[in-house]
Design an enzyme around this catalytic site. Structure first.
Site, mmCIF file in Angstrom:
data_model
loop_
_atom_site.group_PDB
_atom_site.id
_atom_site.type_symbol
_atom_site.label_atom_id
_atom_site.label_comp_id
_atom_site.label_asym_id
_atom_site.label_seq_id
_atom_site.Cartn_x
_atom_site.Cartn_y
_atom_site.Cartn_z
ATOM 1 N N HIS A 119 1.777 12.552 1.315
ATOM 2 C CA HIS A 119 1.547 13.665 1.947
ATOM 3 C C HIS A 119 3.120 14.591 1.862
ATOM 4 C CE1 HIS A 119 3.288 12.023 5.329
ATOM 5 N NE2 HIS A 119 2.556 11.094 5.549
ATOM 6 N N ALA A 179 4.403 1.524 2.022
ATOM 7 C CA ALA A 179 3.704 2.288 3.228
ATOM 8 C C ALA A 179 2.100 2.427 2.641
ATOM 9 C CB ALA A 179 4.141 3.768 3.495
ATOM 10 N N GLY A 186 -1.620 3.295 6.843
ATOM 11 C CA GLY A 186 -0.581 3.247 6.005
ATOM 12 C C GLY A 186 -0.050 4.787 5.819
ATOM 13 N N CYS A 187 1.148 5.029 5.416
ATOM 14 C CA CYS A 187 1.511 6.431 5.218
ATOM 15 C C CYS A 187 0.659 6.920 4.066
ATOM 16 C CB CYS A 187 2.991 6.516 5.021
ATOM 17 S SG CYS A 187 3.743 8.087 5.197
ATOM 18 N N GLN A 188 0.510 5.987 3.085
ATOM 19 C CA GLN A 188 0.171 6.641 1.550
ATOM 20 C C GLN A 188 -1.490 6.277 1.524
ATOM 21 O OE1 GLN A 188 1.919 7.081 -1.656
ATOM 22 N NE2 GLN A 188 4.044 6.853 -0.684
#
Lengths: 140, 414
Positions: B370, A118, A50-52
């Site tokens: 991020h 995400a 996932g992005c997170q």
């Protein structure tokens, strides 16, 4: 129990929580309690990015049933991963491939399956189903 | 201290909040506390009205028709350009290129400056704290031209290592592209020094001002910066519009970025000659309503005054830093001496994603992850941070709600 019976049981369990905090405390507790995956599978090969948050998923096929184990580096995601595993694991590829996960919506956690989150959860469910469909194709 | 308190009192934040209708809504049954301004800011009524006005009174394509509406739309579009020129004190209107946003602006320079000036073995300098938008375009350019990307390191506080920067400047350096304010750390970089050192080396500088334009008064001539990129939607304006400022001498020497309508002077199948600045870099129909209503956002900022905004936000950032540091187990990521608007942090034993989920339940909008600065997060050895980023309409009460929410999250998660 069938996949739907497990889902119905979860829906009934969650009906006891009267506010979001109690619900999340339960999910967090689930996340903390469950050592979901064998350390040997906690590597990139089994990683769903996932992005997170990260999710690791491993599947075994034994006696006509798919056994899923999974994990996440974020505790809420891990708790939710635990719920998915509880619902989908230990069923036949056919059952998993044809399942419809309505419990997430019913227990008020649909937002966690939104692509903007995400968190890897949506990809994990896709991966679980894909695994089942692949097995189904092999076994029929 | 007296002075700062005085500024905080003078600054009518509650009056300002009345101009932002969205700030009165609730989220998850709680009053919205919007602290994700680094991602995008909310819009004042003046901007919302300008968008409506455009579609009810002006809608028409710009720079093309002889008819009345087209003339009105074109005039309004050019008013924005002129206002932008004044806002950053550019020397000429035609040094203001209207783009889709910061990313588009940086890609324009990477493509056009790159094809004119960057050859095999040349070097581009960026820093370790860049947003992916100020990394990837240069990587693409370097791959294409056989050039080399050099990265200025940072210290643990999140400040550039200026000695390392100076050492990287050589006769191979063709461009320095560095952020003015770090979107993940809040570090305000010493841009004057950066530009002076680069110019002493004969190298132009691009500043990514996406996180600076709404917080710091910028004078491109005083800075002597060669390129400046920023977005409308992070400065209380509409999405889909941004700016590339470039010195005339560079823009003149660069080939067009994209081909199409408006950017041409004469087209034959044998040869096309290009329009003059700024239109050479503005192919196709722009985002007209965004371009026009951006003027309202700039006007809004100018009416309040950038120096007053900066002073107020600085006081609020100090307050927020102190409040967060009271929480046991909190770790600030980015502790530079000179910071603006951004508070990145971690709670010991809690994943930033989990903290963000709990804060959302409490009506507090922050960013987690991020922040499109993966190399920076890797450098810190963390998966990401929770980022609260403030704007001129945030209050001490917002910060108090954030602090209480973080405490709540910590008690649930750890």
């Amino acid at each position: 129990m069938t996949i739907n019976e497990i889902q119905d049981e979860l829906i009934a369990d969650f009906a006891f929580f009267d506010d979001w905090m109690a619900k999340y405390e339960y999910i967090i507790q689930l996340g903390k309690e469950l050592p979901l995956i064998d350390a040997q599978y906690k590597k990139d090969e089994y990683l769903i990015k996932g992005c997170q948050s990260k999710v690791w998923l491993h599947a075994d096929y034994r006696d006509g049933r798919v056994i899923f184990t999974a994990d996440s580096d974020a505790i809420i995601t891990k708790g939710l991963v635990g719920l998915m595993v509880r619902v989908l694991s230990n069923h036949s590829p056919q059952e998993i491939a044809n399942s419809e996960l309505y419990f997430v919506d019913q227990i008020g956690l649909k937002e966690h399956l939104s692509p903007t989150r995400a968190n890897g959860l949506l990809s994990m469910i896709k991966q679980m189903k894909l695994y089942a469909i692949t097995l189904q194709a092999k076994t029929t | 201290m007296m002075e700062k308190t005085a500024v905080l009192e003078q600054f009518d934040v509650y009056g300002i909040r009345k101009d932002f209708p969205i700030l009165t809504r609730t989220v998850n049954g709680k009053p919205l506390v919007y602290l994700d301004n680094g991602a995008t800011t909310q819009k004042p009524l003046q901007v919302i009205d300008a968008i409506r006005h455009y579609y009810t009174e002006l809608n028409s394509n710009v720079h093309r028709g002889v008819h009345h509406l087209s003339q009105l739309a074109t005039d309004a579009f050019e008013v924005t350009r002129h206002q932008l020129k004044g806002f950053i004190n550019a020397a000429h209107d035609h040094e203001i290129i209207i783009t889709k946003g910061t990313t588009d602006s940086i890609n324009l320079v990477a493509s056009s400056f790159g094809s004119a000036f960057v050859k095999t073995g040349d070097e581009i300098i960026i820093s370790a704290m860049e947003h992916h938008s100020n990394i990837v375009p240069w990587q693409l350019l370097c791959e294409d031209r056989g050039a080399v990307l050099r990265v200025v390191p940072i210290n643990a506080a999140g400040e550039l290592d200026m000695d390392a920067y100076r050492a990287l400047l050589t006769d191979r350096t063709k461009l320095v592209a560095i952020t003015y304010v770090s979107n993940s750390l809040g570090t305000v970089n010493p841009v004057r020094e950066i530009i002076e050192a680069a110019h002493a080396n004969g190298t132009p500088v691009l500043l990514d001002a996406a996180q600076a334009i709404q917080h710091i008064a910028i004078d491109v001539q005083a800075l002597d910066v060669d390129f400046l990129a920023f977005s409308g939607h992070k400065m209380y304006g509409p999405t889909g519009v941004g700016v590339l400022y470039g010195k005339e001498k560079w823009l003149d020497a660069m080939p067009p970025y994209q081909g199409g309508g408006e950017m041409i002077k004469e087209v034959t199948f044998e040869k096309t000659t290009y329009n003059e600045l700024p239109f050479k870099f503005e192919a196709g129909t722009p985002n007209i309503e965004a371009g026009i209503s951006l003027a309202a956002a700039i006007g809004y900022i100018q009416d309040i005054g950038m120096d007053r905004i900066a002073a107020y936000e600085h006081g609020l950032l100090e307050y927020a830093t102190a409040r967060l540091l009271e929480i046991p187990g909190i770790r600030l990521i980015g502790t530079a001496a000179n910071k603006s608007s951004v508070l990145s942090f971690l709670v010991d034993g809690a994943h930033p994603y989990d903290v963000g989920v709990i804060l959302d339940k409490l009506g507090v909008a922050v960013r987690t992850g991020h922040h499109c600065t993966q190399p920076l997060m890797d450098w810190y050895g963390i998966p990401g941070t929770v980022r609260a980023s403030i704007a001129m309409y945030n209050t001490r009460e917002d910060i108090d709600t954030l602090a209480a929410g973080v405490q709540k999250a910590a008690s649930m998660l750890v």
